[in-house]
Design a protein around this motif. Structure first.
Motif, PDB file in Angstrom:
ATOM      1  N   UNK A   5      30.076  33.400  45.577  1.00  0.00           N
ATOM      2  CA  UNK A   5      29.108  34.398  46.014  1.00  0.00           C
ATOM      3  C   UNK A   5      28.695  35.185  44.778  1.00  0.00           C
ATOM      4  N   UNK A   6      27.429  35.484  44.685  1.00  0.00           N
ATOM      5  CA  UNK A   6      26.920  36.244  43.552  1.00  0.00           C
ATOM      6  C   UNK A   6      26.197  37.490  44.044  1.00  0.00           C
ATOM      7  N   UNK A   7      26.144  38.476  43.181  1.00  0.00           N
ATOM      8  CA  UNK A   7      25.293  39.631  43.426  1.00  0.00           C
ATOM      9  C   UNK A   7      24.638  39.995  42.098  1.00  0.00           C
ATOM     10  N   UNK A   8      23.522  40.665  42.207  1.00  0.00           N
ATOM     11  CA  UNK A   8      22.762  41.047  41.013  1.00  0.00           C
ATOM     12  C   UNK A   8      22.593  42.552  41.015  1.00  0.00           C
ATOM     13  N   UNK A  54      35.231  37.590  43.171  1.00  0.00           N
ATOM     14  CA  UNK A  54      36.522  37.160  42.631  1.00  0.00           C
ATOM     15  C   UNK A  54      37.358  36.361  43.618  1.00  0.00           C
ATOM     16  N   UNK A  55      37.021  36.431  44.898  1.00  0.00           N
ATOM     17  CA  UNK A  55      37.836  35.793  45.921  1.00  0.00           C
ATOM     18  C   UNK A  55      38.894  36.743  46.471  1.00  0.00           C
ATOM     19  N   UNK A  56      38.875  37.990  45.987  1.00  0.00           N
ATOM     20  CA  UNK A  56      39.846  39.005  46.402  1.00  0.00           C
ATOM     21  C   UNK A  56      39.105  40.155  47.073  1.00  0.00           C
ATOM     22  N   UNK A  63      34.702  43.035  49.511  1.00  0.00           N
ATOM     23  CA  UNK A  63      34.784  42.024  48.461  1.00  0.00           C
ATOM     24  C   UNK A  63      34.747  42.680  47.079  1.00  0.00           C
ATOM     25  N   UNK A  64      35.574  42.159  46.171  1.00  0.00           N
ATOM     26  CA  UNK A  64      35.615  42.657  44.791  1.00  0.00           C
ATOM     27  C   UNK A  64      34.884  41.667  43.906  1.00  0.00           C
ATOM     28  N   UNK A  83      37.906  47.972  34.896  1.00  0.00           N
ATOM     29  CA  UNK A  83      36.765  47.140  35.270  1.00  0.00           C
ATOM     30  C   UNK A  83      37.240  45.710  35.456  1.00  0.00           C
ATOM     31  N   UNK A  84      36.816  45.065  36.536  1.00  0.00           N
ATOM     32  CA  UNK A  84      37.201  43.682  36.826  1.00  0.00           C
ATOM     33  C   UNK A  84      36.400  42.756  35.921  1.00  0.00           C
ATOM     34  N   UNK A  85      37.131  41.866  35.232  1.00  0.00           N
ATOM     35  CA  UNK A  85      36.501  40.888  34.336  1.00  0.00           C
ATOM     36  C   UNK A  85      37.117  39.527  34.586  1.00  0.00           C
ATOM     37  N   UNK A  86      36.312  38.485  34.396  1.00  0.00           N
ATOM     38  CA  UNK A  86      36.799  37.115  34.523  1.00  0.00           C
ATOM     39  C   UNK A  86      37.384  36.683  33.194  1.00  0.00           C
ATOM     40  N   UNK A  87      38.528  36.000  33.233  1.00  0.00           N
ATOM     41  CA  UNK A  87      39.160  35.507  32.009  1.00  0.00           C
ATOM     42  C   UNK A  87      39.709  34.107  32.249  1.00  0.00           C
ATOM     43  N   UNK A  88      39.324  33.184  31.391  1.00  0.00           N
ATOM     44  CA  UNK A  88      39.850  31.824  31.476  1.00  0.00           C
ATOM     45  C   UNK A  88      41.272  31.811  30.949  1.00  0.00           C
ATOM     46  N   UNK A  89      42.161  31.144  31.663  1.00  0.00           N
ATOM     47  CA  UNK A  89      43.530  30.974  31.184  1.00  0.00           C
ATOM     48  C   UNK A  89      43.750  29.483  30.985  1.00  0.00           C
TER      49      UNK A  89
END
Length: 91
Positions: A5-8, A54-56, A63-64, A83-89
């Motif tokens: 899901x996306x938001x702008x 984020x799925x959380x 939704x976050x 602040x919520x950020x995406x990080x590849x692990x």
């Protein structure tokens, strides 16, 4: 599979728009209607920021998304605000 899901966030209008997922034969697109009809978010340049779910969800079921500011509470006292950020692990 993770729900996409996306938001702008449009900084010029100070407005959040939530996407509708459109699936084509060979593509996956997201429409932020009714405001994006006939235009592309890329054309808006730096005025728009795309955020992914984020799925959380928070404790209230909201939704976050990336870019949200969350506050972690321990023993009924705020511990950290981040602040919520995406990080590849990569392992």
């Amino acid at each position: 599979m993770k729900e996409i899901k996306l938001r702008k966030y449009n900084q010029g209008l100070n407005q959040l728009l939530y996407s509708t997922r459109l699936e084509g034969e060979n593509e996956l697109r997201f429409n932020f209607s009714p405001f994006d009809e006939g235009s592309s978010w890329i054309a808006n340049g730096s005025l728009s920021k795309i955020m992914m779910y984020t799925g959380v969800n928070d404790q209230n079921g909201k939704k976050i998304y990336e870019g949200d500011i969350v506050q972690i509470i321990h023993d009924q006292k705020p511990v950290i605000k981040q602040t919520v950020r995406f990080r590849w692990i990569v392992e």
